[in-house]
Design a protein around this motif. Structure first.
Motif, PDB file in Angstrom:
ATOM      1  N   LEU A  66       0.864  -1.168   0.000  1.00  0.00           N
ATOM      2  CA  LEU A  66       0.000   0.000   0.000  1.00  0.00           C
ATOM      3  C   LEU A  66       0.906   1.224   0.000  1.00  0.00           C
ATOM      4  O   LEU A  66       1.709   1.412   0.913  1.00  0.00           O
ATOM      5  N   VAL A  67       0.814   2.028  -1.053  1.00  0.00           N
ATOM      6  CA  VAL A  67       1.704   3.171  -1.240  1.00  0.00           C
ATOM      7  C   VAL A  67       0.885   4.453  -1.242  1.00  0.00           C
ATOM      8  O   VAL A  67      -0.182   4.508  -1.855  1.00  0.00           O
ATOM      9  N   VAL A  68       1.417   5.466  -0.556  1.00  0.00           N
ATOM     10  CA  VAL A  68       0.828   6.804  -0.602  1.00  0.00           C
ATOM     11  C   VAL A  68       1.927   7.723  -1.143  1.00  0.00           C
ATOM     12  O   VAL A  68       2.962   7.899  -0.501  1.00  0.00           O
ATOM     13  N   ASP A  69       1.703   8.270  -2.337  1.00  0.00           N
ATOM     14  CA  ASP A  69       2.747   9.101  -2.946  1.00  0.00           C
ATOM     15  C   ASP A  69       2.672  10.536  -2.430  1.00  0.00           C
ATOM     16  O   ASP A  69       1.837  10.874  -1.596  1.00  0.00           O
ATOM     17  N   ARG A  70       3.559  11.359  -2.929  1.00  0.00           N
ATOM     18  CA  ARG A  70       3.710  12.745  -2.465  1.00  0.00           C
ATOM     19  C   ARG A  70       2.405  13.534  -2.582  1.00  0.00           C
ATOM     20  O   ARG A  70       2.092  14.382  -1.751  1.00  0.00           O
ATOM     21  N   SER A  71       1.599  13.251  -3.606  1.00  0.00           N
ATOM     22  CA  SER A  71       0.354  13.994  -3.800  1.00  0.00           C
ATOM     23  C   SER A  71      -0.799  13.456  -2.943  1.00  0.00           C
ATOM     24  O   SER A  71      -1.878  14.032  -2.936  1.00  0.00           O
ATOM     25  N   GLY A  72      -0.585  12.344  -2.241  1.00  0.00           N
ATOM     26  CA  GLY A  72      -1.638  11.760  -1.406  1.00  0.00           C
ATOM     27  C   GLY A  72      -2.426  10.675  -2.097  1.00  0.00           C
ATOM     28  O   GLY A  72      -3.359  10.130  -1.522  1.00  0.00           O
ATOM     29  N   GLN A  73      -2.071  10.319  -3.320  1.00  0.00           N
ATOM     30  CA  GLN A  73      -2.752   9.259  -4.070  1.00  0.00           C
ATOM     31  C   GLN A  73      -2.365   7.907  -3.485  1.00  0.00           C
ATOM     32  O   GLN A  73      -1.201   7.631  -3.245  1.00  0.00           O
ATOM     33  N   ALA A  74      -3.360   7.047  -3.263  1.00  0.00           N
ATOM     34  CA  ALA A  74      -3.120   5.706  -2.717  1.00  0.00           C
ATOM     35  C   ALA A  74      -3.014   4.699  -3.854  1.00  0.00           C
ATOM     36  O   ALA A  74      -3.770   4.753  -4.831  1.00  0.00           O
ATOM     37  N   PHE A  75      -2.059   3.776  -3.716  1.00  0.00           N
ATOM     38  CA  PHE A  75      -1.832   2.711  -4.681  1.00  0.00           C
ATOM     39  C   PHE A  75      -1.845   1.393  -3.922  1.00  0.00           C
ATOM     40  O   PHE A  75      -1.195   1.267  -2.893  1.00  0.00           O
ATOM     41  N   LEU A  76      -2.575   0.420  -4.437  1.00  0.00           N
ATOM     42  CA  LEU A  76      -2.568  -0.923  -3.856  1.00  0.00           C
ATOM     43  C   LEU A  76      -1.915  -1.840  -4.882  1.00  0.00           C
ATOM     44  O   LEU A  76      -2.457  -2.017  -5.979  1.00  0.00           O
ATOM     45  N   ASN A  77      -0.759  -2.388  -4.538  1.00  0.00           N
ATOM     46  CA  ASN A  77       0.027  -3.215  -5.462  1.00  0.00           C
ATOM     47  C   ASN A  77       0.268  -2.471  -6.776  1.00  0.00           C
ATOM     48  O   ASN A  77       0.020  -3.002  -7.864  1.00  0.00           O
ATOM     49  N   ASP A  78       0.706  -1.220  -6.668  1.00  0.00           N
ATOM     50  CA  ASP A  78       1.060  -0.347  -7.804  1.00  0.00           C
ATOM     51  C   ASP A  78      -0.126   0.024  -8.684  1.00  0.00           C
ATOM     52  O   ASP A  78       0.043   0.425  -9.823  1.00  0.00           O
ATOM     53  N   ARG A  79      -1.362  -0.122  -8.183  1.00  0.00           N
ATOM     54  CA  ARG A  79      -2.566   0.262  -8.921  1.00  0.00           C
ATOM     55  C   ARG A  79      -3.212   1.448  -8.221  1.00  0.00           C
ATOM     56  O   ARG A  79      -3.563   1.344  -7.036  1.00  0.00           O
ATOM     57  N   PRO A  80      -3.382   2.591  -8.895  1.00  0.00           N
ATOM     58  CA  PRO A  80      -3.999   3.742  -8.234  1.00  0.00           C
ATOM     59  C   PRO A  80      -5.478   3.481  -7.957  1.00  0.00           C
ATOM     60  O   PRO A  80      -6.198   2.953  -8.805  1.00  0.00           O
ATOM     61  N   LEU A  81      -5.921   3.840  -6.749  1.00  0.00           N
ATOM     62  CA  LEU A  81      -7.306   3.611  -6.345  1.00  0.00           C
ATOM     63  C   LEU A  81      -7.846   4.836  -5.619  1.00  0.00           C
ATOM     64  O   LEU A  81      -7.120   5.524  -4.903  1.00  0.00           O
ATOM     65  N   SER A  82      -9.142   5.057  -5.793  1.00  0.00           N
ATOM     66  CA  SER A  82      -9.815   6.093  -5.014  1.00  0.00           C
ATOM     67  C   SER A  82     -10.023   5.543  -3.601  1.00  0.00           C
ATOM     68  O   SER A  82      -9.901   4.337  -3.375  1.00  0.00           O
ATOM     69  N   PRO A  83     -10.380   6.387  -2.626  1.00  0.00           N
ATOM     70  CA  PRO A  83     -10.591   5.891  -1.256  1.00  0.00           C
ATOM     71  C   PRO A  83     -11.653   4.787  -1.165  1.00  0.00           C
ATOM     72  O   PRO A  83     -11.493   3.826  -0.413  1.00  0.00           O
ATOM     73  N   ASP A  84     -12.743   4.908  -1.939  1.00  0.00           N
ATOM     74  CA  ASP A  84     -13.778   3.872  -1.902  1.00  0.00           C
ATOM     75  C   ASP A  84     -13.286   2.571  -2.519  1.00  0.00           C
ATOM     76  O   ASP A  84     -13.542   1.478  -1.994  1.00  0.00           O
ATOM     77  N   GLU A  85     -12.584   2.681  -3.646  1.00  0.00           N
ATOM     78  CA  GLU A  85     -12.034   1.485  -4.292  1.00  0.00           C
ATOM     79  C   GLU A  85     -10.985   0.821  -3.395  1.00  0.00           C
ATOM     80  O   GLU A  85     -10.910  -0.406  -3.328  1.00  0.00           O
ATOM     81  N   LEU A  86     -10.205   1.639  -2.702  1.00  0.00           N
ATOM     82  CA  LEU A  86      -9.198   1.109  -1.795  1.00  0.00           C
ATOM     83  C   LEU A  86      -9.842   0.316  -0.671  1.00  0.00           C
ATOM     84  O   LEU A  86      -9.405  -0.791  -0.348  1.00  0.00           O
ATOM     85  N   ALA A  87     -10.898   0.853  -0.091  1.00  0.00           N
ATOM     86  CA  ALA A  87     -11.585   0.161   1.004  1.00  0.00           C
ATOM     87  C   ALA A  87     -12.155  -1.168   0.545  1.00  0.00           C
ATOM     88  O   ALA A  87     -12.019  -2.185   1.238  1.00  0.00           O
ATOM     89  N   SER A  88     -12.768  -1.204  -0.637  1.00  0.00           N
ATOM     90  CA  SER A  88     -13.342  -2.469  -1.121  1.00  0.00           C
ATOM     91  C   SER A  88     -12.248  -3.460  -1.500  1.00  0.00           C
ATOM     92  O   SER A  88     -12.387  -4.665  -1.262  1.00  0.00           O
ATOM     93  N   ALA A  89     -11.130  -2.988  -2.070  1.00  0.00           N
ATOM     94  CA  ALA A  89     -10.045  -3.893  -2.434  1.00  0.00           C
ATOM     95  C   ALA A  89      -9.391  -4.483  -1.186  1.00  0.00           C
ATOM     96  O   ALA A  89      -9.058  -5.679  -1.147  1.00  0.00           O
ATOM     97  N   LEU A  90      -9.232  -3.667  -0.144  1.00  0.00           N
ATOM     98  CA  LEU A  90      -8.660  -4.175   1.105  1.00  0.00           C
ATOM     99  C   LEU A  90      -9.608  -5.159   1.776  1.00  0.00           C
ATOM    100  O   LEU A  90      -9.169  -6.176   2.339  1.00  0.00           O
ATOM    101  N   ALA A  91     -10.910  -4.883   1.725  1.00  0.00           N
ATOM    102  CA  ALA A  91     -11.892  -5.806   2.308  1.00  0.00           C
ATOM    103  C   ALA A  91     -11.876  -7.144   1.567  1.00  0.00           C
ATOM    104  O   ALA A  91     -11.962  -8.210   2.187  1.00  0.00           O
ATOM    105  N   GLN A  92     -11.748  -7.094   0.255  1.00  0.00           N
ATOM    106  CA  GLN A  92     -11.692  -8.330  -0.531  1.00  0.00           C
ATOM    107  C   GLN A  92     -10.420  -9.123  -0.191  1.00  0.00           C
ATOM    108  O   GLN A  92     -10.465 -10.346  -0.041  1.00  0.00           O
ATOM    109  N   THR A  93      -9.308  -8.427  -0.017  1.00  0.00           N
ATOM    110  CA  THR A  93      -8.063  -9.094   0.357  1.00  0.00           C
ATOM    111  C   THR A  93      -8.191  -9.734   1.736  1.00  0.00           C
ATOM    112  O   THR A  93      -7.732 -10.855   1.953  1.00  0.00           O
TER     113      THR A  93
END
Length: 148
Positions: A66-93
């Motif tokens: 899980l990466v948070v770059d300088r601009s605050g964008q979250a990446f899960l396994n090098d895939r950019p995700l919005s906060p809602d997409e991130l929450a659902s992807a983490l829940a699925q994991t």
């Protein structure tokens, strides 16, 4: 006329050694190719990670990055995700593998609140094992591992 043997000189003998020059040329080309491509195999998101003197762990369990770059964008396994997409992807994991570790990498310039927000999303999804990734300091890189 005399009949006799004519002296013949022997020509050069065939060489039985292997010519290694082409082999060395090919190996040097392969080394150069590997040197050039090795940095590309690392993560593709450029970050300025904080430095720490802590020792590295020797055993790595199943994890997601899980990466948070300088601009605050979250990446899960090098895939950019919005906060809602991130929450659902983490829940699925978490549903697939509840013991998955989240390796959190955040740029030094990211506000602490954004890091806490991402950590909260991981914990809310059920992933409680969170590891922070940092670059080792010069003292940690030079010191040998304990027990050696």
């Amino acid at each position: 006329m005399t009949f006799g043997r004519l002296e013949r000189t022997q020509g050069p003998q065939p060489m039985s050694d292997i010519n290694v020059t082409p082999l060395v040329d090919v190996m040097l080309v392969l080394v150069v190719i590997f040197i050039i491509t090795a940095p590309l195999l690392a993560s593709t998101i450029a970050l300025d990670l904080p430095v720490t003197d802590a020792a590295r762990t020797s055993e790595t369990p199943r994890f997601v990055t899980l990466v948070v770059d300088r601009s605050g964008q979250a990446f899960l396994n090098d895939r950019p995700l919005s906060p809602d997409e991130l929450a659902s992807a983490l829940a699925q994991t978490a549903r697939q593998h509840p013991d998955t570790e989240v390796q959190l990498r955040a740029d030094q310039a990211v506000p602490y609140g954004k890091v806490v927000e991402v950590m909260g999303a991981a914990q809310k999804a059920g992933l409680n094992r969170i590891g922070f990734v940092a670059d080792p300091g010069p003292a940690a890189a030079a010191s040998p591992a304990p027990g050696r």
